[in-house]
Scaffold this motif. Structure first.
Motif, PDB file in Angstrom:
ATOM      1  N   PRO A 126       8.812  77.739  30.484  1.00  0.00           N
ATOM      2  CA  PRO A 126       9.074  77.216  29.144  1.00  0.00           C
ATOM      3  C   PRO A 126       7.800  76.151  28.761  1.00  0.00           C
ATOM      4  O   PRO A 126       7.303  75.674  29.520  1.00  0.00           O
ATOM      5  N   ALA A 127       7.727  76.198  27.386  1.00  0.00           N
ATOM      6  CA  ALA A 127       6.735  75.315  27.029  1.00  0.00           C
ATOM      7  C   ALA A 127       7.242  73.916  26.904  1.00  0.00           C
ATOM      8  O   ALA A 127       6.392  72.733  26.555  1.00  0.00           O
ATOM      9  N   ASP A 128       8.450  73.605  26.856  1.00  0.00           N
ATOM     10  CA  ASP A 128       9.074  72.303  26.521  1.00  0.00           C
ATOM     11  C   ASP A 128       8.820  71.471  27.699  1.00  0.00           C
ATOM     12  O   ASP A 128       9.053  71.919  29.105  1.00  0.00           O
ATOM     13  N   ILE A 129       8.276  70.474  27.380  1.00  0.00           N
ATOM     14  CA  ILE A 129       7.638  69.321  28.379  1.00  0.00           C
ATOM     15  C   ILE A 129       8.758  68.848  29.363  1.00  0.00           C
ATOM     16  O   ILE A 129       8.621  68.826  30.511  1.00  0.00           O
ATOM     17  N   ILE A 130       9.859  68.389  28.679  1.00  0.00           N
ATOM     18  CA  ILE A 130      10.990  68.115  29.673  1.00  0.00           C
ATOM     19  C   ILE A 130      11.386  68.996  30.490  1.00  0.00           C
ATOM     20  O   ILE A 130      11.780  68.653  31.753  1.00  0.00           O
ATOM     21  N   ALA A 131      11.453  70.251  29.964  1.00  0.00           N
ATOM     22  CA  ALA A 131      12.037  71.389  30.920  1.00  0.00           C
ATOM     23  C   ALA A 131      10.846  71.485  32.007  1.00  0.00           C
ATOM     24  O   ALA A 131      11.420  71.678  33.302  1.00  0.00           O
ATOM     25  N   GLN A 132       9.688  71.578  31.751  1.00  0.00           N
ATOM     26  CA  GLN A 132       8.609  71.656  32.819  1.00  0.00           C
ATOM     27  C   GLN A 132       8.672  70.384  33.973  1.00  0.00           C
ATOM     28  O   GLN A 132       8.676  70.846  34.923  1.00  0.00           O
ATOM     29  N   GLU A 133       8.928  69.281  33.288  1.00  0.00           N
ATOM     30  CA  GLU A 133       8.927  68.154  34.129  1.00  0.00           C
ATOM     31  C   GLU A 133      10.055  68.162  35.095  1.00  0.00           C
ATOM     32  O   GLU A 133      10.004  67.832  36.218  1.00  0.00           O
ATOM     33  N   LEU A 134      11.326  68.668  34.462  1.00  0.00           N
ATOM     34  CA  LEU A 134      12.422  68.420  35.267  1.00  0.00           C
ATOM     35  C   LEU A 134      12.151  70.034  36.616  1.00  0.00           C
ATOM     36  O   LEU A 134      12.648  69.449  37.810  1.00  0.00           O
ATOM     37  N   ILE A 135      11.655  70.797  36.274  1.00  0.00           N
ATOM     38  CA  ILE A 135      11.637  71.911  37.239  1.00  0.00           C
ATOM     39  C   ILE A 135      10.583  71.366  38.363  1.00  0.00           C
ATOM     40  O   ILE A 135      10.943  71.396  39.389  1.00  0.00           O
ATOM     41  N   ARG A 136       9.666  70.738  37.859  1.00  0.00           N
ATOM     42  CA  ARG A 136       8.442  70.050  38.820  1.00  0.00           C
ATOM     43  C   ARG A 136       9.165  69.000  39.604  1.00  0.00           C
ATOM     44  O   ARG A 136       8.742  69.095  40.950  1.00  0.00           O
ATOM     45  N   LEU A 137       9.683  68.126  39.218  1.00  0.00           N
ATOM     46  CA  LEU A 137      10.062  67.083  39.898  1.00  0.00           C
ATOM     47  C   LEU A 137      11.419  67.232  40.957  1.00  0.00           C
ATOM     48  O   LEU A 137      11.575  66.907  42.121  1.00  0.00           O
ATOM     49  N   SER A 138      12.321  68.343  40.160  1.00  0.00           N
ATOM     50  CA  SER A 138      13.329  68.948  41.276  1.00  0.00           C
ATOM     51  C   SER A 138      12.723  69.693  42.241  1.00  0.00           C
ATOM     52  O   SER A 138      13.405  69.790  43.439  1.00  0.00           O
TER      53      SER A 138
END
Ligand code: TXA
Ligand code: MG
Length: 349
Positions: A126-138
């Motif tokens: 996904p391009a959405d930054i929140i979605a990306q960060e959540l995937i990264r952090l989890s």
């Protein structure tokens, strides 16, 4: 199962805190509704069958309808798929991060429940930054179907998510309206020939500019009885408002006239009629109206489509007359696909 859904409203100052709390929920096997650039998704750890089961349960989703797995890095992708054919790689390089989902052959790390037992897996970054960060952090790839009750219009706001799923999911991240408004394009890259299985924001033309010919592997009118359904999700009733939706297709002027005529007819017989239209000329008829956007601007129409369906339901109309006369260029094809699937009847004028 969850009894209370935590609502995280994102502000410029609390973003990292919200993502941290939600990553913890994901790591514990919970469900979090997240914004993406297309629609809100209901996310859980794609590699944890118990967590994924919570998604199916909350949505009331049929078990044979597989989920899209969202990734934030090449490493995560490589973990999930056994091969990336050259054309698939070209698509990834061109359109990721963004609203394109690829079907590829899966590895055994992906649980059966996530893919509905298929030997392929749907993946997107996904391009959405929140979605990306959540995937990264989890640290987990996230399975995330649209965050609605199965069969209902996809949610483009956190309010819509809560309307359908409050009390059934652990949390929702409220980051306002999504930008695109319709779901990603799905393309099957696991077989001999690429095939578009669901039209979305990225058009078949844009795809063909990158990889050459792609089959159209969907129909706006597919039913189970028609046999081969390559994308399991496309055979189910979709995007349906509670009201009966009648879709009017044809040239713009004829459609407008027909809407006026049918509006008068149904209203005089006591029905409460809502309009979903691309012309402000109809404003004078009723307040039960949603203006989708200009007929030559399919991106506007896409952004307002699901919002419009839901808001007419909230007004309590029995019948929706929907204008199907906007351009079907670009994302217009996806809008028409969703409207046809939501409709009880298509009327050609
Ligand atoms: O924009 C989107 O794609 C949103 C956001 C949240 O990312 N997600 C979304 O997911 O629309 P969902 O579950 O509502 O739609 C996924 C579609 C379904 O039609 C499903 O059947 C199809 O993708 N699909 C998933 N895995 C598949 C597979 N292995 N083979 C064929 N079709 C698959
Ligand atoms: Mg969906």
């Amino acid at each position: 199962m969850s009894t209370r859904t935590k609502v995280f409203k994102v502000t410029p100052t609390n973003l990292s805190e919200v993502i941290r709390e939600c990553a913890e929920i994901i790591q514990r096997g919970g469900t979090v509704a997240i914004p993406t650039e297309t629609v809100y998704g209901l996310a859980a750890n794609a590699l944890d069958p118990i967590a994924v089961n919570r998604i199916f349960h909350a949505k009331g989703r049929p078990a044979d309808n597989p989920l899209i797995v969202h990734v934030a890095s090449a490493e995560q992708l490589e973990q999930l798929v056994s091969e990336i054919p050259p054309k698939a790689l070209s698509l990834i390089e061109t359109f990721w991060p963004g609203p394109l989902t690829l079907i590829l052959k899966r590895t055994r790390i992906v649980p059966d429940i996530t893919t509905g037992g298929l030997n392929t897996v749907a993946v997107r970054m996904p391009a959405d930054i929140i979605a990306q960060e959540l995937i990264r952090l989890s640290g987990k790839p996230l399975a995330a179907p649209s965050a609605n009750i199965s069969g209902r219009p996809s949610p483009t706001t956190a309010f819509h998510v809560l309307h359908d799923l409050e009390g059934k999911i652990d949390a929702v991240i409220d980051a306002g309206n999504t930008c695109i408004g319709v779901e990603s394009t799905v393309i099957d890259m696991s077989g001999e020939k690429p095939a578009v299985l669901r039209p979305g924001y990225i058009s078949a033309t844009q795809i063909e500019e990158v990889i050459g010919e792609a089959e159209i592997g969907y129909s706006d009118h597919v039913t189970e009885a028609e046999g081969i359904v390559r994308s399991p999700g496309m055979k189910y009733t979709h995007y349906s408002p509670s009201a009966t939706l009648l879709l009017l297709e044809g040239s713009h002027d004829l459609v407008l006239n027909k809407i006026r005529e049918m509006y008068a007819d149904f209203t005089c017989r006591g029905a409460r009629v809502g309009l979903l239209v691309t012309s402000s000329d109809l404003f004078s008829l009723t307040n039960d109206m949603v203006y989708l956007g200009r007929k030559d601007e399919p991106e506007e129409v896409a952004r307002n489509l699901f919002l419009g369906l839901r808001s007419l339901d909230e007004k309590g109309v029995n019948i929706i007359l929907a204008d199907g006369s906007f351009t079907q260029e670009g994302v217009g094809a996806a809008v028409m696909n969703r409207l046809r699937k939501a409709s009880e009847m298509i009327i050609k004028v």
